[in-house]
Design a protein around this motif. Structure first.
Motif, PDB file in Angstrom:
ATOM      1  N   UNK A  10      72.823  18.759 -22.501  1.00  0.00           N
ATOM      2  CA  UNK A  10      71.658  19.171 -21.734  1.00  0.00           C
ATOM      3  C   UNK A  10      72.023  20.363 -20.863  1.00  0.00           C
ATOM      4  N   UNK A  11      73.214  20.301 -20.268  1.00  0.00           N
ATOM      5  CA  UNK A  11      73.612  21.365 -19.349  1.00  0.00           C
ATOM      6  C   UNK A  11      73.744  22.705 -20.069  1.00  0.00           C
ATOM      7  N   UNK A  12      74.243  22.675 -21.321  1.00  0.00           N
ATOM      8  CA  UNK A  12      74.423  23.942 -22.018  1.00  0.00           C
ATOM      9  C   UNK A  12      73.071  24.583 -22.311  1.00  0.00           C
ATOM     10  N   UNK A  13      72.059  23.738 -22.545  1.00  0.00           N
ATOM     11  CA  UNK A  13      70.728  24.287 -22.781  1.00  0.00           C
ATOM     12  C   UNK A  13      70.177  24.894 -21.496  1.00  0.00           C
ATOM     13  N   UNK A  14      70.366  24.178 -20.367  1.00  0.00           N
ATOM     14  CA  UNK A  14      69.908  24.707 -19.079  1.00  0.00           C
ATOM     15  C   UNK A  14      70.607  26.034 -18.781  1.00  0.00           C
ATOM     16  N   UNK A  15      71.929  26.058 -18.995  1.00  0.00           N
ATOM     17  CA  UNK A  15      72.715  27.258 -18.716  1.00  0.00           C
ATOM     18  C   UNK A  15      72.208  28.454 -19.510  1.00  0.00           C
ATOM     19  N   UNK A  16      71.764  28.173 -20.723  1.00  0.00           N
ATOM     20  CA  UNK A  16      71.376  29.278 -21.588  1.00  0.00           C
ATOM     21  C   UNK A  16      70.129  29.980 -21.056  1.00  0.00           C
ATOM     22  N   UNK A  17      69.463  29.351 -20.085  1.00  0.00           N
ATOM     23  CA  UNK A  17      68.295  30.000 -19.494  1.00  0.00           C
ATOM     24  C   UNK A  17      68.608  30.585 -18.121  1.00  0.00           C
ATOM     25  N   UNK A  18      69.898  30.669 -17.789  1.00  0.00           N
ATOM     26  CA  UNK A  18      70.256  31.170 -16.469  1.00  0.00           C
ATOM     27  C   UNK A  18      71.175  32.379 -16.554  1.00  0.00           C
ATOM     28  N   UNK A  19      71.229  33.122 -15.429  1.00  0.00           N
ATOM     29  CA  UNK A  19      72.219  34.176 -15.291  1.00  0.00           C
ATOM     30  C   UNK A  19      73.432  33.576 -14.608  1.00  0.00           C
ATOM     31  N   UNK A  20      74.510  33.431 -15.344  1.00  0.00           N
ATOM     32  CA  UNK A  20      75.681  32.784 -14.769  1.00  0.00           C
ATOM     33  C   UNK A  20      76.875  33.699 -14.941  1.00  0.00           C
ATOM     34  N   UNK A  21      77.476  34.127 -13.860  1.00  0.00           N
ATOM     35  CA  UNK A  21      78.646  34.992 -13.968  1.00  0.00           C
ATOM     36  C   UNK A  21      79.696  34.608 -12.957  1.00  0.00           C
ATOM     37  N   UNK A  22      80.670  35.501 -12.728  1.00  0.00           N
ATOM     38  CA  UNK A  22      81.741  35.221 -11.779  1.00  0.00           C
ATOM     39  C   UNK A  22      81.187  35.003 -10.378  1.00  0.00           C
ATOM     40  N   UNK A  23      80.117  35.752 -10.024  1.00  0.00           N
ATOM     41  CA  UNK A  23      79.553  35.656  -8.685  1.00  0.00           C
ATOM     42  C   UNK A  23      79.196  34.214  -8.355  1.00  0.00           C
ATOM     43  N   UNK A  24      78.651  33.500  -9.350  1.00  0.00           N
ATOM     44  CA  UNK A  24      78.237  32.117  -9.093  1.00  0.00           C
ATOM     45  C   UNK A  24      79.445  31.200  -8.895  1.00  0.00           C
ATOM     46  N   UNK A  25      80.553  31.506  -9.567  1.00  0.00           N
ATOM     47  CA  UNK A  25      81.727  30.649  -9.446  1.00  0.00           C
ATOM     48  C   UNK A  25      82.383  30.818  -8.093  1.00  0.00           C
TER      49      UNK A  25
END
Lengths: 273, 271
Positions: A10-25
């Motif tokens: 489920x999480x991978x599907x949610x992630x695929x709709x988000x902008x996720x980069x180093x900044x978020x980590x």
């Protein structure tokens, strides 16, 4: 239990709709909702399409070769003296047991430019197998087929022993040739097993990873990137987790048809027994 | 005539599938000079144990072996505890959604591992479990549990319910019947499933590579694939290491290979 297993999916599907980069980590900043941006990017991404084409071609080659070799070996095992059959079974189980990261290193050594045994056997001098990615990927195919054939051959051989001997005998008495017996009796009996093996092979070969990643020293050039490798590289080196997730989701969706087919077969086989 | 052709083909198959394994072992016993002999020698002229010595005196090898053992052991123990209870529930008790759960078990096994790496990585990150052994155990469980439950369930379903009921008629309690009748019968299944899980944890590469960055947390697969020194790849010690890592897997694998093939092809999803 379902939660533990389903959560990453489920999480991978949610992630695929988000902008996720180093900044978020590093800053705990919440990821931005990207709507369909990642997916729109896939459509116009040349590297994605060439990775997809490469994955499909490789999968077809790997599945065709390993099924052809595996079934031929199973048929051969029926027709050789018992001592050869026992020796072949032993060697196949041994090859099956070798982890793919080990076999990949062994094949890398066998195809080494300077002292590889393959160049010497084929009389190729100091041929470099990896400059041309088509040749490099044929080494990958060889590793995958080498590793996949044992399971296919042994399972098919087990199915062959289920072919009723009386029917084969009767056909022979009625004058059937070996080829006719194979086509009219043997193949129909083992067909369900062959179908399941093919489906499994497609599922496995579509996601081949170790055999490319390790062969290319964890830095596969674009010419070596299949969908799995492409998604992994985007996440591992590019830290583009959202986009990499979208690629992974597309990979799963592409496999879905085969998965559903395999699942139906398995469920039906279970009900029959 | 036909006999000879088939015999020759059989021997060809034997040679092709045995050769890479043979070449790995033979290289491991060759001294450095012979390694690069042209043409390569099929048998070492002066067999040596130096390559094995090189590996066994390497501190990183031992640390990685220790990490691999710890992670694999913890994964097996945890997986067995969960899988045992889950397989009992799935095989013995009828409950709503049981069939859906069974189907889910197969589906999860088919999902490419690459698709699970990113969510696992980002979930373990805030918990400070990336680049740590406990994180590996947790994520291996996500991969190992479906197959473990699936296989174990087949064994439990194979024990006739009548047997259990007969023991209860003869005066055993439910727990007593379970302990004296069912448990001994599924014990081989527990052993087989533990061994699969062990092999799976021992061989895991894709996810480990993503999660682990510091060499002191390397497992054996990572150690083997990072075995490239400044002088380039030293294939002698590399093949010695590969032989050392693959041998226990091969032995364990030979013990359970029969069950593995059955688990993958004959679903045994009896209603």
């Amino acid at each position: 239990m379902a939660a533990v297993l389903g959560f990453p999916l489920v999480r991978v599907v949610v992630l695929s709709f988000q902008d996720w980069g180093l900044a978020q980590i590093f800053t705990d900043r919440a990821p931005e909702f990207a709507a369909g941006r990642n997916y729109r990017r896939i459509v116009t991404d040349r590297a994605f399409w060439s990775a997809l084409r490469r994955t499909v071609v490789l999968t077809v080659a790997m599945v065709a070769l390993s099924m052809a070799a595996g079934v031929s070996i199973a048929l051969l095992m029926e027709r050789v003296p018992a001592w050869i059959r026992r020796a072949v079974t032993f060697v196949l189980v041994l090859a099956w047991a070798v982890p793919s990261f080990v076999s990949t290193q062994v094949f890398a050594w066998m195809t080494d430019q300077n002292a590889g045994v393959l160049n010497s056997l084929l009389g190729l001098g100091r041929h470099n197998w990896y400059i041309d990615s088509a040749q490099g990927l044929s080494v990958t195919t060889a590793i995958v087929v080498w590793g996949a054939v044992p399971f296919i051959a042994i399972t098919t051989y087990a199915a062959l022993t289920q072919v009723p001997a009386e029917i084969v005998e009767a056909a022979r008495v009625d004058g059937a040739t070996g080829w006719q017996v194979l086509r009219r009796i043997t193949l129909p009996v083992i067909r369900p097993v062959l179908v399941i093996l093919t489906a499994l092979s497609v599922i496995w070969d579509f996601q081949v990873f170790n055999q490319i990643w390790i062969l290319r020293n964890a830095a596969p050039a674009p010419g070596y990137q299949t969908l799995s490798i492409y998604s992994y590289v985007k996440a591992y080196q590019g830290h583009e987790y959202g986009y990499a997730s979208a690629v992974a989701v597309v990979t799963v969706l592409l496999l879905l048809v085969v998965m559903v087919f395999y699942l139906r077969r398995i469920v039906r086989a279970g009900e029959g027994s | 005539m036909r006999r000879w052709v088939f015999g020759a083909l059989g021997i060809a198959v034997l040679v092709i599938w045995a050769f890479p394994v043979y070449w790995m072992a033979v290289t491991a016993f060759k001294p450095g000079r012979e390694m690069f002999a042209v043409p390569p020698r099929l048998l070492p002229a002066n067999p040596t144990l130096a390559n094995f010595g090189h590996v066994l005196s390497d501190g990183e090898f031992w640390r990685s072996a220790q990490n691999s053992l710890i992670v694999a052991a913890c994964t097996v123990l945890a997986a067995m505890a969960f899988a045992f209870l889950a397989s009992l529930a799935l095989a013995r008790f009828a409950f709503r959604g049981r069939r859906a759960l069974l189907v889910a078990l197969i589906v999860v096994q088919m999902v490419p591992h690459v698709a699970l790496v990113i969510p696992i990585f980002l979930t373990l990150g805030p918990l400070r479990l990336t680049d740590a052994l406990p994180g590996l155990v947790i994520s291996y469980l996500a991969f190992a549990l479906p197959f473990a439950i699936w296989t174990l369930r087949g064994f439990v379903a194979g024990v006739p319910r009548d047997l259990e009921e007969a023991a209860m008629v003869d005066g055993c309690t439910r727990m007593g019947a379970f302990r004296r009748v069912v448990l001994p019968l599924i014990f081989p299944g527990l052993v087989a499933t533990s061994i699969y899980t062990l092999i799976l944890a021992w061989n895991e590469y894709l996810l480990t590579y993503f999660l682990i960055s510091s060499p002191e947390h390397y497992t054996l697969p990572l150690w083997l694939t990072h075995f490239i020194t400044t002088e380039g790849t030293e294939y002698g010690p590399l093949m010695a290491g590969a032989t050392l890592i693959a041998t226990p897997v091969a032995v364990f694998f030979a013990l359970v290979q029969r069950h593995l093939a059955r688990g993958l092809t004959a679903g045994a999803v009896k209603g």
